[in-house]
Design a protein around this motif. Structure first.
Motif, mmCIF file in Angstrom:
data_model
loop_
_atom_site.group_PDB
_atom_site.id
_atom_site.type_symbol
_atom_site.label_atom_id
_atom_site.label_comp_id
_atom_site.label_asym_id
_atom_site.label_seq_id
_atom_site.Cartn_x
_atom_site.Cartn_y
_atom_site.Cartn_z
ATOM 1 N N UNK A 118 0.837 -1.198 0.000
ATOM 2 C CA UNK A 118 0.000 0.000 0.000
ATOM 3 C C UNK A 118 0.879 1.258 0.000
ATOM 4 N N UNK A 119 1.987 1.188 0.762
ATOM 5 C CA UNK A 119 2.936 2.322 0.787
ATOM 6 C C UNK A 119 3.450 2.610 -0.615
ATOM 7 N N UNK A 120 3.876 1.521 -1.305
ATOM 8 C CA UNK A 120 4.403 1.674 -2.670
ATOM 9 C C UNK A 120 3.391 2.365 -3.573
ATOM 10 N N UNK A 121 2.140 1.928 -3.494
ATOM 11 C CA UNK A 121 1.088 2.480 -4.350
ATOM 12 C C UNK A 121 0.846 3.948 -4.032
ATOM 13 N N UNK A 123 2.896 6.151 -2.547
ATOM 14 C CA UNK A 123 4.039 6.995 -2.911
ATOM 15 C C UNK A 123 4.106 7.167 -4.431
ATOM 16 N N UNK A 124 3.890 6.081 -5.173
ATOM 17 C CA UNK A 124 3.930 6.151 -6.642
ATOM 18 C C UNK A 124 2.890 7.156 -7.146
ATOM 19 N N UNK A 125 1.730 7.104 -6.535
ATOM 20 C CA UNK A 125 0.614 7.965 -6.901
ATOM 21 C C UNK A 125 0.962 9.446 -6.716
ATOM 22 N N UNK A 126 1.557 9.738 -5.557
ATOM 23 C CA UNK A 126 1.832 11.150 -5.237
ATOM 24 C C UNK A 126 3.052 11.663 -6.013
ATOM 25 N N UNK A 127 4.028 10.800 -6.275
ATOM 26 C CA UNK A 127 5.176 11.187 -7.106
ATOM 27 C C UNK A 127 4.673 11.587 -8.494
ATOM 28 N N UNK A 128 3.702 10.824 -8.964
ATOM 29 C CA UNK A 128 3.114 11.062 -10.274
ATOM 30 C C UNK A 128 2.355 12.391 -10.275
ATOM 31 N N UNK A 130 2.733 14.983 -8.490
ATOM 32 C CA UNK A 130 3.597 16.160 -8.345
ATOM 33 C C UNK A 130 4.686 16.226 -9.419
ATOM 34 N N UNK A 131 4.595 15.308 -10.388
ATOM 35 C CA UNK A 131 5.592 15.264 -11.474
ATOM 36 C C UNK A 131 7.026 15.169 -10.959
ATOM 37 N N UNK A 132 7.245 14.345 -9.946
ATOM 38 C CA UNK A 132 8.611 14.211 -9.421
ATOM 39 C C UNK A 132 9.087 12.753 -9.444
ATOM 40 N N UNK A 133 8.465 11.955 -10.314
ATOM 41 C CA UNK A 133 8.864 10.546 -10.433
ATOM 42 C C UNK A 133 10.359 10.450 -10.741
ATOM 43 N N UNK A 134 10.828 11.316 -11.638
ATOM 44 C CA UNK A 134 12.238 11.296 -12.038
ATOM 45 C C UNK A 134 13.195 11.700 -10.937
ATOM 46 N N UNK A 135 12.658 12.261 -9.843
ATOM 47 C CA UNK A 135 13.513 12.736 -8.745
ATOM 48 C C UNK A 135 13.525 11.765 -7.556
ATOM 49 N N UNK A 136 12.819 10.647 -7.683
ATOM 50 C CA UNK A 136 12.561 9.838 -6.478
ATOM 51 C C UNK A 136 13.820 9.278 -5.809
ATOM 52 N N UNK A 137 14.890 9.077 -6.585
ATOM 53 C CA UNK A 137 16.108 8.506 -5.992
ATOM 54 C C UNK A 137 17.150 9.560 -5.625
ATOM 55 N N UNK A 138 16.785 10.826 -5.801
ATOM 56 C CA UNK A 138 17.716 11.905 -5.442
ATOM 57 C C UNK A 138 17.591 12.241 -3.950
ATOM 58 N N UNK A 139 18.633 12.900 -3.438
ATOM 59 C CA UNK A 139 18.621 13.363 -2.048
ATOM 60 C C UNK A 139 18.237 14.847 -2.033
ATOM 61 N N UNK A 157 0.975 15.392 2.504
ATOM 62 C CA UNK A 157 -0.304 14.933 1.948
ATOM 63 C C UNK A 157 -0.467 13.427 1.910
ATOM 64 N N UNK A 158 0.637 12.710 2.054
ATOM 65 C CA UNK A 158 0.616 11.263 1.795
ATOM 66 C C UNK A 158 -0.361 10.530 2.725
#
Length: 222
Positions: A118-121, A123-128, A130-139, A157-158
């Motif tokens: 459920x966490x994965x789903x 987080x994936x949803x909110x990354x999408x 906010x258009x920050x999917x490409x930033x997910x592995x950055x610090x 918001x999560x």
């Protein structure tokens, strides 16, 4: 009614002196409102937000949140209440430097013992969103101020809070980034999230449906 403050005061000791930070505040907030707290530095905006968010306690008065008497609760009960219903967005982002964007956003879900799948789903949803999917592995240090603030809002918001408290949410951003963040708050408010922001900015305050002016710990006009 989402929350009600009756005759709220907050005093702190400074040496042998008592300093009054909030003085007889009365405030009712309905679900779905967007409230802007305005006033000069030291007027009590952050103190009021921190008290509403249960990060700090009021010295006197009654505070009711979703019909629960916060002023009589033990710290543990308060903590449970705010983790369930309140999201915080700070001026200084408050991201955890050692964690990636993904891990920062996921953190509140770990506190709530949400299952891994459920966490994965979520987080994936909110990354999408906010258009920050490409930033997910950055610090955090690898992001611009605007991106860090987006991550801070995504994290707030999560857990699908009823109330977002934002303390100078655009204070460290340029004007374009600031407008984007405020428009995002506007959208969230339309979706039913209640927002209370503390701001110095007239243009940010104008996004709210109510403007409350504070001076020396008192509400001077609304």
């Amino acid at each position: 009614m989402l929350l009600e403050l009756n005759n709220i005061s907050k005093t702190v000791k400074s040496g042998s002196k008592k300093v009054t930070l909030l003085d007889g505040i009365n405030l009712n907030v309905e679900e779905g409102e967007f409230i802007s707290l305005m006033g000069p530095s030291g007027s009590g905006k952050s103190t009021l937000l921190n008290g509403i968010g249960m990060l700090d306690t009021f010295t006197e008065g009654h505070y009711t949140f979703l019909d629960e008497p916060v002023h009589t609760m033990k710290e543990k009960q308060q903590s449970k209440l705010y983790k369930e219903y309140i999201g915080f967005v700070f001026q200084a982002y408050h991201l955890i430097d050692e964690l990636t964007v993904y891990e920062n956003i996921e953190t509140p879900l770990l506190y709530k013992n949400v299952k891994s799948s459920e966490r994965k789903a979520l987080v994936a949803d909110i990354l999408d969103r906010f258009n920050i999917v490409g930033k997910k592995d950055l610090f955090p240090s690898q992001l611009s101020g605007g991106q860090q603030q987006l991550v801070g809002i995504a994290r707030a918001l999560i857990t699908k809070p009823k109330l977002i408290l934002a303390d100078e949410p655009t204070g460290n951003l340029n004007s374009k980034q600031g407008i984007e963040i405020m428009e995002l708050f506007g959208e969230l408010n339309k979706e039913g999230v209640t927002i209370i922001q503390a701001t110095h900015s007239e243009s940010n305050a104008a996004f709210g449906s109510r403007i409350i002016n504070l001076l020396d710990g008192k509400i001077v006009s609304e």
